[in-house]
Each structure stands twice: as structure tokens, then as C-alpha cells.
Design a protein around this motif. Structure first.
Motif, short mmCIF file in Angstrom:
data_model
loop_
_atom_site.label_atom_id
_atom_site.label_comp_id
_atom_site.label_asym_id
_atom_site.label_seq_id
_atom_site.Cartn_x
_atom_site.Cartn_y
_atom_site.Cartn_z
N LEU A 45 32.84 36.67 55.58
CA LEU A 45 33.76 36.19 54.57
C LEU A 45 33.50 35.05 53.79
CD1 LEU A 45 36.91 37.31 56.32
CD2 LEU A 45 35.78 38.75 54.61
N GLY A 46 33.34 33.97 54.61
CA GLY A 46 32.80 32.74 53.80
C GLY A 46 31.74 33.11 52.99
N GLY A 47 30.59 33.60 53.27
CA GLY A 47 29.62 34.04 52.32
C GLY A 47 29.79 34.65 51.39
N ARG A 48 30.67 35.90 51.45
CA ARG A 48 31.10 36.46 50.14
C ARG A 48 31.82 35.93 49.37
NH1 ARG A 48 34.61 41.73 51.97
NH2 ARG A 48 32.66 42.14 53.07
N ARG A 49 32.83 34.91 49.83
CA ARG A 49 33.40 34.07 48.85
C ARG A 49 32.48 33.11 47.79
NH1 ARG A 49 37.58 33.96 52.64
NH2 ARG A 49 36.69 31.88 53.88
N ARG A 50 31.41 32.60 48.75
CA ARG A 50 30.56 31.68 47.96
C ARG A 50 29.54 32.62 47.07
NH1 ARG A 50 30.06 29.45 53.04
NH2 ARG A 50 28.27 30.98 53.74
N ARG A 51 29.35 33.85 47.37
CA ARG A 51 28.58 34.75 46.45
C ARG A 51 29.44 34.91 45.17
NH1 ARG A 51 26.70 37.21 51.11
NH2 ARG A 51 28.51 38.85 50.85
N GLN A 52 30.88 35.18 45.36
CA GLN A 52 31.43 35.48 44.17
C GLN A 52 31.71 34.31 43.44
OE1 GLN A 52 35.33 36.98 45.90
NE2 GLN A 52 34.38 39.03 46.33
N LEU A 53 31.91 33.20 44.07
CA LEU A 53 31.99 31.97 43.24
C LEU A 53 30.74 31.66 42.52
CD1 LEU A 53 33.78 29.40 42.41
CD2 LEU A 53 32.90 28.34 44.58
N ARG A 54 29.80 32.07 43.08
CA ARG A 54 28.44 31.58 42.26
C ARG A 54 28.21 32.56 41.32
NH1 ARG A 54 23.19 33.51 45.49
NH2 ARG A 54 24.06 35.53 44.95
N ASP A 55 28.66 34.04 41.49
CA ASP A 55 28.71 34.86 40.41
C ASP A 55 29.50 34.36 39.24
OD1 ASP A 55 26.93 36.37 41.89
OD2 ASP A 55 28.31 37.65 42.74
N TYR A 56 30.76 33.91 39.56
CA TYR A 56 31.65 33.46 38.41
C TYR A 56 30.83 32.42 37.66
CZ TYR A 56 35.02 36.14 40.81
OH TYR A 56 35.80 37.35 41.34
N LEU A 57 30.42 31.43 38.52
CA LEU A 57 29.70 30.32 37.65
C LEU A 57 28.67 30.47 36.89
CD1 LEU A 57 29.85 27.51 40.67
CD2 LEU A 57 31.24 27.90 38.83
N VAL A 58 27.78 31.53 37.66
CA VAL A 58 26.49 32.07 36.58
C VAL A 58 27.27 32.69 35.44
CG1 VAL A 58 24.87 33.88 36.47
CG2 VAL A 58 25.01 32.61 38.50
N VAL A 59 28.27 33.39 35.33
CA VAL A 59 28.63 33.91 34.08
C VAL A 59 29.11 32.95 33.13
CG1 VAL A 59 30.79 35.54 33.19
CG2 VAL A 59 29.63 36.33 35.25
N VAL A 60 30.02 31.82 33.91
CA VAL A 60 30.22 30.61 32.81
C VAL A 60 29.06 29.91 32.17
CG1 VAL A 60 31.60 28.63 33.07
CG2 VAL A 60 32.54 30.63 34.33
N ARG A 61 28.24 29.95 33.10
CA ARG A 61 26.95 29.38 32.56
C ARG A 61 26.10 29.93 31.53
NH1 ARG A 61 25.39 27.77 37.35
NH2 ARG A 61 23.79 29.61 37.54
N ARG A 62 26.22 31.31 31.71
CA ARG A 62 25.33 32.24 30.83
C ARG A 62 26.17 32.26 29.37
NH1 ARG A 62 25.18 36.54 33.74
NH2 ARG A 62 23.15 36.02 34.47
#
Length: 573
Positions: free
Chosen positions: A4-21
């Protein structure tokens, strides 16, 4: 929990990638919102506000008239709400208009869980706002007091009338007995006289009781009258009173550019993020390595080529492996070269098709740079332009396209005469497309085309075939059946996931050996996040060709680095 922790990190990373892009879109949206907010704020007229506070409570007159009336929170709340409606009534507004000489409005609201209400007025002048609020409060208090006094006086008049009636009844309480006495005195009949005397005695016995009741009633009326008269005298201090007068404000409530800008900043960021994620959701283009792997059905990504500004101009052809060998893009092509070479460890990979889902994805550029990268580690490379409809390989190396594959396949010239050396690249040659044939697909299916490819395989270490895109025409599917491997080139932020998936599906239908994909024209973190350039203290882009040749020699069980012959021909005979 780890999962679950890894999943949350992946989701947060995906959100940050979208924000960065989408950061440019978010910033522009935020700036637009702030600019609009500031514009509206600065265009507003200066407005001031003032508030008068009025206490709503049971008046002294009401306490006198109804001393036993219970006081409770619901009753007080109802009282406050009622008085707020009275304060906003037309009668109060008309009275204020008559006093001020112009119409004005106020906002009335209770101040917390209290019996105090605020009368708030706004105006373009601070003193005018205070005057309006103060006039409303004073008018309300005055009108309510006047109404209370009038009600009390009317009540006192009614009670006085009742007292007069009771006094008249008291004065007449003996009248029935007096009337019977007069009748007895004028009656000669003994029986009648005796009956009248009996009635008179009975009435006389009731007089004290009736008189006491009337006197008690009169006393109650008199007491009530006294209280009403006292209440009328005290009404000037009852019901409602101003506890805080309105003061002229020193600063306006509008405009407030700083506050509006801060609010707009946060609002703009939220709106920009919403728009960014909405665009991301609606955007079907390939944007990252993960997108490409998912869309292609798990085909590995061999390399990620960063975007080069000059590539946007299709009229300009650039081979960065020649012009900028130490650039991140050139390093990406060297990574592709290594992937292609590793692909030949388990099976023979000498003829590689380079294609793409649709046009303008960078397949020809990829082929040209891969050819140079292979040639510079001592591999003999022939680049075959089988994009007979729109040939472009020749333009990258200044090769003449007047004679090429189409001439060879019809027997006009020999293969050796059609293949041309690339200047300054002794191990690199090109078989141009030649004059465009009327039936490219049929030409590629001939045995002569397969024989040409087989002959090139025998003469070179690698044959790189540039074919048309997969989706528009069937040429790439035909070529996929006669080559050893296929590399699919996809352009970031241009090729869609649907196009990529469809191209991969078509290649699978013909059992094409797709060894990997290339993500071309990647920008920002998509390109540099995978470590091109300096990584872990080692400069990959600055490695010499000799060093790379030595590495491959050691991998093949050899030592040292063999020099590259500068006069060896690509094709023998």
C-alpha cells in the motif's frame, strides 16, 4: 502495508509528474486568474463600511406588564429574528429615507449567539457609511420605542375604561335593595309586602360579597393601570438600544488588491491543477516510458531520445551522432546501439527494420543515428531506404537518390552500383530508394526484394531498413516478415496510445520480431530522468569510441581495441 505504501508513492509520483509536465499550463492559468482578479479589483470603486450595534432585549415596560413571563433561549432567538425583520421592514426604510433624503440599504445580522445585531452599511465615503448605519439604528430604536409607548397608552386607556365601569357597578350595588324598599313602602297587601321583604333580605345579604368582588376587580385594574403608566414613562429606555455607534472607517473594504491577489493565487493554482489533470486525462498521447510500455503491450523501451529543437523543422536533417557525439541525444542512440547488439546474443539479428505507427515520428532520424553509432564501433552498416513513397534517408547524408533500390529490383543497375558510401564514414553505406515506383507494396513482396536484402546481409554486419509507418500503408507489415527484428519509433506528446497499440497489434499479427521501441523527442524529466549524461560520477557521453570498442571486444572474449580500417569497403566484390 509495504504494498500500500508503494502504491501511494507511485500515485504521488504520477501526480508530481503531471504537475511537472503541465507546469507551464498551471503557471499561465494562475497568472491569468491573478491578472483578472487584480483587474476587477482595481476597477472597483473605493467602498467603506461602518457598523452600528443594537441590543435587542425585553424592555422595562414589558417586564412591568408581564413580570412573570419566562425568559429562555428559543424565545430570545425568536425575538432577535423578529426584530431583524422589523429593522429591514419598509416602514423603517421609509423613515430612514425621509431622514437622510436618499435611499440607502443595510445588512443586518446577529453578532454570534447574542441578542446584539450589527447594522452594516457601505458607501463610497467613509463618513456616509457611518451616517447610514447610525441613522438606521437610531430610526429603528426610535420607531420601536414610539410603537411601544403607543401600545402602552392604548392599553392604559382600555384599563381606565374598565375601572370606570367597575366604579359604576360599585355605585349601583345597593340599587336593587333600594328599589325593593320603595316597593315595600308603597304596597298595602300584606302577602306581597312579606314576599318583597324576603327578596330584599336575600339581596341585602349578597351585597357585601358582590361589593368585595367589584372592589377586588377595581383594585386589579388600578394596579394594572399604574403599571402601564409607569411602563409608558420607562419606554424611552426599553426594548432596543444602541450599544456601539457606527464609526467612519479608516481603510476601505474594497478594493483590496493584495488580498484579492492572494486569493486569486490559490484559486488559480487549484484551477490550473484541475485543468492540467483534465488535459492529462483527455490527452491520449504517449508521454513517458511507462505509457509506451503499456500501450505497446509490454514491449521494452530500448532508449529515450531527448527532444532537439532543430528536429521540429522537417526540412533540416541532423545526425547528432556525427555533429554532436557527446550530446545526450547521441548517448541515447549509443544506448539503442547496445540494445540492438544485445538483441543478437540469443538469436541472429543482422537486418533491423525501423518503423513507426504514423508519419513524422522520427524513424528515419533514428535509423540514421543508429547507423552512425554502429559504424563508429567498427560495424559495417548498410542503410536501406524502403520508404519508397517518401524517401528521406538520402537527405541525412547527402546521397544521390536518382539511382537506388527501385532501379536494382527491376534490373536496371547492379546492387553494387546502387549502394553509395557515406562521406567521412568508411563503414557506412546507403541503398537509396531510387525513383518512386507506381506500386511500392507489390515491389516489396517480390523475390527480388528478398534477394537484395539477403545479399546485403552477407556483405554487412547490420542492415538497417527504413520502412513507411505501420498504420497508413501495409509496406511496414510486409517488411516485418523478411527482416530479423523490428524497432518501433514513437514520438512523445505526438503519437497516441491508440496508434501505438494498433501498430503493435498489427505487427504481432504477422509474428514480427519487435525487439523494442524508441521514445523519441522526449522532453524534461521524461528524457533526462533516465540518466543520460553523467551518472553516478561516470561521464558516459564523453567516452571515446576506442573505449566503447574495447568494451565490446572484452564482451566477445577479446582484449584490447582493434583499430577501425579506414579503407575497407562495405560491400565486397
Amino acid at each position: 502495508m509495504e504494498r500500500l505504501g508503494g502504491r501511494r508513492r507511485r500515485q504521488l509520483r504520477d501526480y508530481l509528474v503531471v504537475v511537472r509536465r503541465r507546469k507551464v499550463s498551471i503557471v499561465l492559468t494562475t497568472l491569468a486568474v491573478v491578472l483578472v482578479a487584480l483587474t476587477f479589483s482595481l476597477l472597483q470603486q473605493t467602498t467603506y463600511a461602518a457598523t452600528a450595534e443594537v441590543l435587542i432585549q425585553q424592555g422595562a415596560s414589558e417586564q412591568i406588564v408581564s413580570p412573570t413571563q419566562p425568559q429562555n433561549a428559543p424565545a430570545e432567538l425568536t425575538r432577535v429574528q423578529t426584530e431583524i425583520r422589523v429593522l429591514q421592514s419598509r416602514s423603517i426604510q421609509d423613515a430612514v429615507t425621509a431622514t437622510l433624503g436618499y435611499e440607502a440599504s443595510v445588512d443586518v445580522a446577529p453578532l454570534g449567539p447574542t441578542n446584539v445585531v450589527g447594522v452594516r452599511a457601505e458607501a463610497h465615503d467613509a463618513q456616509q457609511a457611518a451616517t447610514i448605519a447610525e441613522t438606521y439604528a437610531e430610526t429603528y430604536v426610535s420607531v420601536r420605542r414610539e410603537q411601544t409607548v403607543n401600545d402602552l397608552l392604548q392599553g392604559a386607556t382600555q384599563v381606565q375604561q374598565e375601572i370606570v365601569k367597575v366604579d359604576a357597578d360599585i355605585a349601583d350595588v345597593d340599587q336593587p335593595v333600594t328599589d325593593l324598599d320603595n316597593q315595600i313602602a308603597t304596597t298595602n297587601d300584606a302577602a306581597t309586602r312579606s314576599s318583597l321583604k324576603t327578596q330584599r333580605d336575600q339581596l341585602a345579604a349578597q351585597i357585601p360579597q358582590r361589593l368585595q368582588a367589584l372592589q377586588t376587580r377595581r383594585s386589579a385594574y388600578a394596579d394594572q393601570l399604574d403599571r402601564l403608566q409607569l411602563a409608558g414613562n420607562l419606554a424611552q429606555a426599553g426594548g432596543a438600544q444602541i450599544i456601539s455607534k457606527a464609526r467612519a472607517a479608516t481603510s476601505p473594504v474594497r478594493p483590496t488588491p493584495t488580498r484579492d491577489a492572494v486569493v486569486a493565487l490559490f484559486g488559480g493554482l487549484v484551477l490550473g491543477a484541475v485543468i492540467a489533470f483534465l488535459r492529462e486525462h483527455l490527452d491520449d498521447s504517449i508521454k513517458s516510458k511507462e505509457d509506451l510500455e503499456t500501450a505497446s503491450g509490454g514491449v521494452p523501451v530500448l532508449t529515450i531520445v531527448p527532444e532537439i529543437e532543430s528536429w521540429k523543422d522537417r526540412a533540416t536533417t541532423t545526425v547528432v551522432s556525427q555533429s554532436a557525439p557527446e550530446s545526450p541525444a547521441a548517448e541515447a542512440y549509443r544506448t539503442l546501439r547496445a540494445s540492438v547488439q544485445f538483441g543478437g546474443l540469443e538469436r541472429s539479428v543482422h537486418v533491423v527494420q525501423i518503423t513507426s505507427p504514423v508519419a513524422a515520428e522520427g524513424k528515419t532520424t533514428t535509423l540514421a543515428n543508429l547507423g552512425v553509432a554502429l559504424a563508429r564501433i567498427g560495424k559495417r552498416v548498410v542503410m536501406v531506404d524502403w520508404d519508397l513513397r517518401r524517401p528521406r534517408v538520402e537527405s541525412f547524408f547527402g546521397v544521390d537518390n536518382s539511382v537506388g533500390f527501385s532501379n536494382v529490383v527491376v534490373g536496371e543497375v547492379s546492387l553494387a552500383d546502387a549502394v553509395q558510401r557515406v562521406p567521412d564514414e568508411p563503414r557506412l553505406a546507403v541503398l537509396p530508394a531510387g525513383p518512386p515506383p507506381p506500386n511500392p507494396s507489390e515491389l516489396l513482396t517480390t523475390k527480388r526484394a528478398s534477394d537484395i536484402l539477403a545479399a546485403l546481409r552477407d556483405e554487412a554486419d547490420f542492415v538497417l531498413v527504413d520502412s513507411p509507418p505501420v498504420l497508413p500503408v501495409s509496406d511496414a507489415i510486409i517488411v516485418a516478415g523478411i527482416v530479423d527484428a523490428t524497432v518501433l519509433v514513437v514520438s512523445a506528446n505526438s503519437t497516441t496510445k491508440r496508434q501505438t497499440g494498433r501498430a503493435a497489434e498489427l505487427l504481432r499479427h504477422v509474428d514480427a520480431s519487435v525487439i523494442g521501441t524508441v521514445l523519441n523527442a522526449a522532453s524534461g524529466e521524461d528524457a533526462y530522468g533516465y540518466g543520460y549524461g553523467v551518472r553516478d560520477g561516470y561521464a558516459y557521453a564523453g567516452e571515446s569510441d576506442a573505449g566503447r570498442r574495447a568494451w565490446f571486444a572484452r564482451r566477445n572474449g577479446k582484449t584490447g581495441s582493434a583499430p577501425v580500417p579506414q579503407d575497407e569497403t562495405v560491400l565486397r566484390g
